[in-house]
Scaffold this motif. Structure first.
Motif, short mmCIF file in Angstrom:
data_model
loop_
_atom_site.label_atom_id
_atom_site.label_comp_id
_atom_site.label_asym_id
_atom_site.label_seq_id
_atom_site.Cartn_x
_atom_site.Cartn_y
_atom_site.Cartn_z
N TYR A 162 15.52 -16.87 -18.66
CA TYR A 162 15.31 -18.31 -18.52
C TYR A 162 14.69 -18.56 -17.16
CZ TYR A 162 18.27 -19.04 -22.63
OH TYR A 162 18.79 -19.03 -23.90
N TRP A 163 13.46 -19.05 -17.17
CA TRP A 163 12.74 -19.22 -15.90
C TRP A 163 12.95 -20.63 -15.37
CZ3 TRP A 163 9.03 -22.27 -13.64
CH2 TRP A 163 8.49 -21.78 -12.43
N PRO B 254 7.67 -15.82 -10.67
CA PRO B 254 6.59 -16.23 -11.58
C PRO B 254 6.18 -15.14 -12.56
CG PRO B 254 6.13 -16.96 -9.35
CD PRO B 254 7.35 -16.09 -9.27
N ALA B 255 6.33 -13.89 -12.17
CA ALA B 255 5.95 -12.79 -13.05
C ALA B 255 6.84 -12.70 -14.29
CB ALA B 255 6.00 -11.46 -12.29
N LEU B 256 8.02 -13.34 -14.23
CA LEU B 256 8.96 -13.30 -15.35
C LEU B 256 8.93 -14.58 -16.19
CD1 LEU B 256 12.03 -11.72 -13.49
CD2 LEU B 256 10.41 -10.56 -15.02
N ARG B 257 8.02 -15.48 -15.84
CA ARG B 257 8.03 -16.80 -16.48
C ARG B 257 7.80 -16.73 -17.99
NH1 ARG B 257 5.10 -22.29 -14.24
NH2 ARG B 257 5.92 -23.69 -15.86
N ASP B 258 6.92 -15.88 -18.40
CA ASP B 258 6.58 -15.80 -19.83
C ASP B 258 7.06 -14.48 -20.45
OD1 ASP B 258 5.21 -18.31 -19.86
OD2 ASP B 258 3.56 -17.34 -18.79
N HIS B 259 8.20 -14.03 -20.00
CA HIS B 259 8.74 -12.76 -20.49
C HIS B 259 9.04 -12.87 -21.99
CE1 HIS B 259 11.00 -9.02 -20.65
NE2 HIS B 259 10.64 -8.79 -19.39
#
Length: 436
Positions: free
Chosen positions: A69-70, A58-63
Motif C-alpha cells: 500500500y503506497w 516511489p519505486a514501489l508505488r505500482d507494485h
C-alpha cells in the motif's frame, strides 16, 4: 487512503515498524530514519508473514503485489492512522509530559487506575512522534481510560503529539532544565510542554497542575477546570512522614476530606511525593476509591533504572540513571544524603546531555552543589563531568566513559556502603552494575 488503512487495521489490528520484532499478521509500516529506510525491508516483512506493507518509496508505488500500500509519507500515514483509531474511543485520555518524573507518574497513575478500571498506558518509553502513534494503535478495544506519555526535545514536539492523541486531560509534572539545547532555555521548555495544557484547556475537560512549580502554574493560568496539588493552598497536598530506602509513608490531604489518609509507597525520595500526589489526585478524579488509591500507590515497584534500589552484599545502590538534568540530579544527591546520614557514600555521576551553551556551567555548578555534602568519593563520567570534578573540594575521579570506569569500579568502591548512580541515558551507566 486513510479510510483504506483504517479498514485494513481493523482486519489486522497490530502494527510493526521493525522486521526484527514483526509477527505474522502484523501491518508493516516502512518508516525512514537518518541511517535506515524501512522500504528496503518491506519484501522481507511480507515474507515473514506481514499482512500488508505500507510504503512510500516511489519505486514501489505500482507494485504488482497487492499487499503493498503506497502512501506519500509513511510517518504521516502512521500518525493519521493512530489519530483515526484514537477517535474511535469515547474515553478519557490523560496526556502526561514534563521535564522530570513523567514515566514514574505515568506508571503510578496506571497502577492506581488499574485497581478499578480497564486502564491502558504507554509501554516503556514510547513517547515520541513514532511511539505515541504505536501506543494508540496498541490500545485494546475494551480500554476504559488511557494514559499517554509525551516527550519533547525540540519546539513543537508536544503540540504535534497532542494533535495525534487528542487528550481530554493533561498533567505537566514540572518544567526544568531538560533538553534546553534545542528548546531554548526554561521559557522554551515551558512553552513546548505547555502545548499540552493549551490543547486540553481548549478542547478537553481538565488539567492537573503542580502548584509547587511556578512555570507549570504559568502554563495553566489561562485555563479553567484546574485540579491543583503540591502546596498547602492546593486541592491536594501531602506530608512525608517517613522516607527510607524501603519506601515512604505519606499523609495525603484533600480539601474535601475531613482529615488525612495515610499512604504507603515502595518509592523512595521525597521528590517522588509529587508524583504520588498527582496519581492520587487523578485516580480520585476518575472515581477510584480510597482503598483503590492506596493499593495502587503501594503496589508500584520502581524498576528500569528509575529510583531503583539494588542490594549487592553489604552495599546499597540507588540506581537512577535513566535520565538526568540539573534539577533531577540535585534531588537524587540530596535524597541519598538525607536518607543515609553518616553512610560512606560514593556518587557516580554521568554527563547531563542536551544542555546546550549552559552545559559547562551546569556541570560546574553541580560540583559546587556537592561540596555542601561529604561523599566518600565522587566519580564523574563523560567529557562534561570534568567541569564538575574540577569544582569539587572532596575526593574525586574522572573517567571518559562507563566502559573505562568499569575496569576500576570494584577498587574504587571498596569502602563504600551507599552508591548513587545518576546520569543521562546516553551515558549507559548501567554498564558498571555487574562489577559492583
Amino acid at each position: 487512503m486513510q479510510d483504506v488503512l483504517l479498514q485494513l487495521f481493523h482486519q489486522h489490528p497490530a502494527v510493526s515498524t521493525d522486521t526484527r520484532t514483526l509477527k505474522p499478521g502484523d501491518l508493516y509500516i516502512a518508516l525512514r530514519g537518518g541511517n535506515f529506510d524501512g522500504n528496503a525491508f518491506a519484501a522481507q516483512a511480507l515474507a515473514q508473514g506481514a499482512a500488508a506493507a505500507i510504503v512510500d518509496d516511489p519505486a514501489l508505488r505500482d507494485h504488482q503485489d497487492r499487499r503493498y500500500y503506497w502512501v506519500p509519507d509513511t510517518l504521516q500515514a502512521l500518525q493519521a492512522l493512530a489519530r483515526s483509531r484514537r477517535r474511535e474511543f469515547d474515553i478519557p485520555v490523560i496526556g502526561i509530559t514534563g521535564s522530570n518524573g513523567k514515566t514514574t507518574s505515568k506508571e503510578l497513575i496506571f497502577s492506581v487506575l488499574s485497581t478499578e478500571t480497564k486502564a491502558y498506558a504507554t509501554r516503556g518509553n514510547l513517547n515520541n512522534h513514532i511511539g505515541v502513534p504505536l501506543t494508540l494503535l496498541g490500545m485494546p478495544a475494551d480500554t476504559e481510560i488511557a494514559i499517554i506519555e509525551m516527550g519533547a526535545n525540540q519546539p513543537g514536539d508536544i503540540a504535534e503529539l497532542v494533535s495525534i492523541a487528542e487528550p481530554t486531560h493533561g498533567l505537566i509534572t514540572n518544567v526544568g532544565y531538560a533538553h534546553i539545547e534545542k528548546l531554548g532555555g526554561l521559557d522554551g521548555v515551558r512553552v513546548t510542554k505547555g502545548a499540552l495544557f493549551d490543547f486540553v484547556g481548549t478542547h478537553g475537560t481538565g488539567i492537573f497542575v503542580n502548584a509547587a512549580d511556578p512555570n507549570v502554574v504559568l502554563a495553566a493560568a489561562p485555563y479553567p477546570h484546574q485540579i491543583t496539588f503540591g502546596t498547602h493552598e492546593a486541592d491536594w497536598r501531602c506530608e512525608v512522614i517517613h522516607n527510607s530506602l524501603e519506601g515512604m509513608t505519606l499523609d495525603i490531604y484533600h480539601r474535601n476530606w475531613e482529615g488525612p489518609e495515610r499512604f504507603e509507597s515502595q518509592l523512595s525520595g521525597i521528590y517522588n511525593s509529587h508524583n504520588i500526589l498527582a496519581a492520587v489526585a487523578i485516580g480520585h478524579t476518575f472515581g477510584i476509591s480510597v482503598a483503590g488509591l492506596k493499593a495502587g500507590i503501594y503496589q508500584y515497584v520502581p524498576a528500569n533504572n528509575r529510583s531503583q534500589v539494588i542490594r549487592r552484599g553489604t552495599r546499597t545502590i540507588w540506581m537512577d540513571a535513566y535520565n538526568a538534568n540539573p534539577s533531577s540530579m540535585q534531588a537524587s544527591i540530596r535524597n541519598v544524603f538525607e536518607m543515609n546520614p553518616g553512610s560512606r557514600t560514593v556518587l557516580i555521576l554521568g554527563d547531563m546531555l542536551e544542555m546546550g551553551i549552559q552545559a559547562e556551567q551546569v556541570h560546574r555548578e553541580m560540583g559546587l552543589f556537592i561540596n555542601q555534602f561529604s561523599p566518600l568519593l565522587t566519580i564523574g563520567v563523560g567529557p562534561l563531568m570534568q567541569h564538575m570534578t574540577s569544582a569539587l573540594q572532596g575526593p574525586a575521579r574522572w573517567y571518559a566513559d562507563a566502559s573505562t570506569l568499569r575496569s576500576e569500579i570494584a577498587v574504587l568502591l571498596s569502602d563504600a556502603d551507599m552508591i548513587l548512580i545518576k546520569g543521562s541515558r546516553g551515558m549507559a551507566l548501567e554498564r558498571v552494575l555487574d562489577q559492583i
